[in-house]
Every structure is written in C-alpha cells, then in structure tokens.
Design a protein around this motif. Structure first.
Motif, mmCIF file in Angstrom:
data_model
loop_
_atom_site.group_PDB
_atom_site.id
_atom_site.type_symbol
_atom_site.label_atom_id
_atom_site.label_comp_id
_atom_site.label_asym_id
_atom_site.label_seq_id
_atom_site.Cartn_x
_atom_site.Cartn_y
_atom_site.Cartn_z
ATOM 1 N N PHE A 131 -15.344 23.066 -2.708
ATOM 2 C CA PHE A 131 -14.920 21.819 -2.986
ATOM 3 C C PHE A 131 -13.532 22.074 -2.407
ATOM 4 O O PHE A 131 -12.291 22.631 -2.245
ATOM 5 N N SER A 132 -13.154 20.389 -1.995
ATOM 6 C CA SER A 132 -12.490 19.657 -1.513
ATOM 7 C C SER A 132 -11.727 18.659 -2.277
ATOM 8 O O SER A 132 -13.009 17.772 -2.471
ATOM 9 N N ASN A 133 -10.948 17.838 -1.516
ATOM 10 C CA ASN A 133 -10.571 16.878 -2.384
ATOM 11 C C ASN A 133 -9.180 16.452 -1.456
ATOM 12 O O ASN A 133 -8.791 16.593 -1.065
ATOM 13 N N GLY A 134 -9.736 15.193 -2.115
ATOM 14 C CA GLY A 134 -8.165 14.337 -1.254
ATOM 15 C C GLY A 134 -7.260 12.607 -0.884
ATOM 16 O O GLY A 134 -8.952 12.192 -1.684
ATOM 17 N N ALA A 135 -7.052 12.620 -0.096
ATOM 18 C CA ALA A 135 -7.035 10.653 -0.127
ATOM 19 C C ALA A 135 -7.634 10.061 0.740
ATOM 20 O O ALA A 135 -7.912 10.624 1.280
ATOM 21 N N VAL A 136 -8.526 9.345 0.192
ATOM 22 C CA VAL A 136 -9.453 7.949 1.035
ATOM 23 C C VAL A 136 -8.996 6.854 1.039
ATOM 24 O O VAL A 136 -8.580 5.985 -0.014
ATOM 25 N N PHE A 137 -9.423 6.217 3.067
ATOM 26 C CA PHE A 137 -8.811 4.550 2.520
ATOM 27 C C PHE A 137 -9.642 3.610 3.702
ATOM 28 O O PHE A 137 -10.608 4.588 4.366
ATOM 29 N N GLY A 138 -10.030 2.804 3.176
ATOM 30 C CA GLY A 138 -11.634 2.048 4.208
ATOM 31 C C GLY A 138 -11.830 1.137 4.330
ATOM 32 O O GLY A 138 -10.643 0.048 3.171
ATOM 33 N N ILE A 139 -12.219 -0.005 5.187
ATOM 34 C CA ILE A 139 -13.027 -1.129 4.974
ATOM 35 C C ILE A 139 -13.796 -1.385 4.996
ATOM 36 O O ILE A 139 -14.960 -0.750 5.450
ATOM 37 N N SER A 140 -14.636 -2.660 4.101
ATOM 38 C CA SER A 140 -16.117 -2.672 4.054
ATOM 39 C C SER A 140 -16.351 -4.655 4.794
ATOM 40 O O SER A 140 -15.267 -4.784 3.983
ATOM 41 N N ALA A 141 -17.202 -4.841 5.114
ATOM 42 C CA ALA A 141 -17.341 -6.067 5.247
ATOM 43 C C ALA A 141 -18.386 -6.711 5.046
ATOM 44 O O ALA A 141 -19.654 -5.785 5.894
ATOM 45 N N TYR A 142 -18.997 -7.520 4.542
ATOM 46 C CA TYR A 142 -20.459 -8.351 4.798
ATOM 47 C C TYR A 142 -21.101 -9.660 5.715
ATOM 48 O O TYR A 142 -21.200 -11.137 5.508
ATOM 49 N N PRO A 143 -20.583 -9.510 6.889
ATOM 50 C CA PRO A 143 -20.733 -10.958 7.994
ATOM 51 C C PRO A 143 -22.280 -11.563 7.662
ATOM 52 O O PRO A 143 -22.452 -13.008 7.906
ATOM 53 N N ILE A 144 -23.562 -10.648 7.546
ATOM 54 C CA ILE A 144 -24.432 -11.269 7.584
ATOM 55 C C ILE A 144 -25.106 -11.424 6.182
ATOM 56 O O ILE A 144 -25.066 -10.511 5.136
ATOM 57 N N LYS A 145 -25.284 -12.643 5.381
ATOM 58 C CA LYS A 145 -26.392 -12.990 4.421
ATOM 59 C C LYS A 145 -27.454 -13.626 4.296
ATOM 60 O O LYS A 145 -27.775 -14.106 4.870
ATOM 61 N N PHE A 146 -28.668 -12.924 3.799
ATOM 62 C CA PHE A 146 -29.793 -13.577 3.691
ATOM 63 C C PHE A 146 -30.319 -14.427 3.109
ATOM 64 O O PHE A 146 -29.485 -14.130 1.592
ATOM 65 N N LYS A 147 -31.283 -15.460 2.587
ATOM 66 C CA LYS A 147 -31.214 -16.338 1.655
ATOM 67 C C LYS A 147 -31.547 -15.450 0.549
ATOM 68 O O LYS A 147 -31.649 -16.752 -0.155
ATOM 69 N N ASN A 148 -32.072 -14.617 0.749
ATOM 70 C CA ASN A 148 -32.859 -13.495 -0.989
ATOM 71 C C ASN A 148 -31.144 -13.699 -1.461
ATOM 72 O O ASN A 148 -31.440 -12.740 -2.539
#
Length: 231
Positions: free
Chosen positions: A171-188
C-alpha cells in the motif's frame, strides 16, 4: 517532495481567487469515462549516495555504486465524475504497469549485479476538479484536478549477482494533480479528450540504498493519455 506540495498549494490559492461558474442542477448527473495512455514512474529511488553508508562520493565513478532506470509503461482506467454547484468530484479505478531496473556496482559494500522490478499498481484517485474557461470553451470541459490517491502495489522481481535485501509494501498513497479536457464532441453527445496526471507519495520499496530515513525514496509517476466520455 516539499517543492511538489508548495506547487499544489500555490495552484489552490490561485484558483480560489478566481470566480467560479455555477453548474445548473439539470447538468449535475454522473459522467462516466474510460481512459488509456502511457506513464513513467513507480518507485522513486534515492539518488543522493552521500547518505548511503560506506559509499565513497569523492571518487569519479561513485555514481556506478547504485543507479536506476525506468521504462515507459501503460495505464488504463474507468472514472466517474459528479458535478457539484462549483466544480466536480472525480474518482475511479486505474491499472498502471511499468518496469524498473536497479544496477549495483558497489565494491565497498560488496554488492554487484542488477535487480529488475515489474510493478503493477491498482490506483483509486479522489480529486476535486476546478472547471476552467467555462465561458470561453463551454463544451471542452477543461478541468484542473487536485487531490489524493491510494495504490495497491504488486511487485515481481528478477535479480542477478550479490544484492542487498529488500522489502516492499503493498500500500502507498499521496497527492495527485492533473488536467483533463475534451476538445472533440460527437453528435451523439460523446466526447474525446486527454488527461495528464502527476503524483508523489509514500515509499513502497526499501533496500540498503533506499532507506526510510532518506529524504528522496517514495513513489511517483507522470501519466498522459486519451479519455472517452459517455453521454
């Protein structure tokens, strides 16, 4: 590690000073996504040989006493996001794999050989996500993630030569940071995007060169990849 946490604190402070957009109640249903990508990291080994007993740091070849190399690995995951009035809560389950090799050529301590570690990790993240540029890019869902993650570690080891004893922690644990994005959107209504996460946490591998009393040993990774969100 101290620098890492300072960066997180500065990011949080900057975000708290910005104006947050309110998410309407009819847009607060759960979001499901799958992701896959590459990563680098796992065991963060000690690189300061001056803290290791009986290692002569004054000779030219002292770096050969102990060193490590990490290969690029892969990761996959299933995530869910819960939109709140301000921002989102994100969690899920990831699987990450990588391999590392430690090289030992320490004549003073009579260790010579190499140790190859295949590291499988099951990861549960829990982050608060800040929504960025919502008015400029309303459908891109650009998010900055800050939070915590826990890891279950399964380590397989192959070794040759005369090497120091070792122990591992599941077992291990700690801090995380990040970024996410969705530049492509489909018709559905489905979306295609990307993610990038960085983590620094507790130690789960220990040997003569990576002792708990040393500052550097721990766990860490950087992972990037593509993410697909269902409607």
């Amino acid at each position: 590690m101290k620098t890492y946490y300072k960066i997180i604190i500065l990011l949080i402070s900057a975000l708290l000073l910005t104006k947050c957009s309110v998410t309407p109640k009819n847009q607060r249903s759960l979001k499901y996504s799958v992701q896959a990508g590459i990563n680098n990291g796992g065991i963060t080994e000690n690189t300061d040989l001056s803290v290791v007993p009986n290692v002569n740091t004054n000779v030219d070849n002292q770096v050969d006493a102990y060193s490590g190399a990490t290969r690029t690995g892969m990761n996959i995951g299933l995530h869910l996001n819960k939109p709140l009035k301000y921002g989102e809560i994100e969690s899920g389950l990831d699987y990450m794999f990588n391999s590392q090799t430690f090289f030992y050529a320490d004549n003073e301590n009579l260790y010579n050989g190499n140790r190859k570690l295949s590291v499988s990790q099951f990861i549960v993240p829990f982050t608060y996500n800040f929504i960025l540029f919502k008015k400029l890019f309303p459908s891109s869902d650009i998010q900055l993630k800050l939070g915590y993650l826990a890891q279950i570690n399964i380590v397989s080891i192959e070794e040759t030569g005369i090497l120091p004893n070792y122990t591992t922690n599941h077992f291990s644990n700690g801090a995380v940071f990040g970024i996410s994005a969705y530049p492509i959107k489909f018709k559905n209504g489905y979306k295609l995007g990307f993610y990038a996460d960085a983590y620094r946490g507790s130690q789960f591998y220990e040997d003569f060169y990576n002792q708990k009393s040393f500052e550097e040993p721990g766990s860490s990774f950087i992972k990037v990849g593509l993410r697909f969100q269902f409607k």
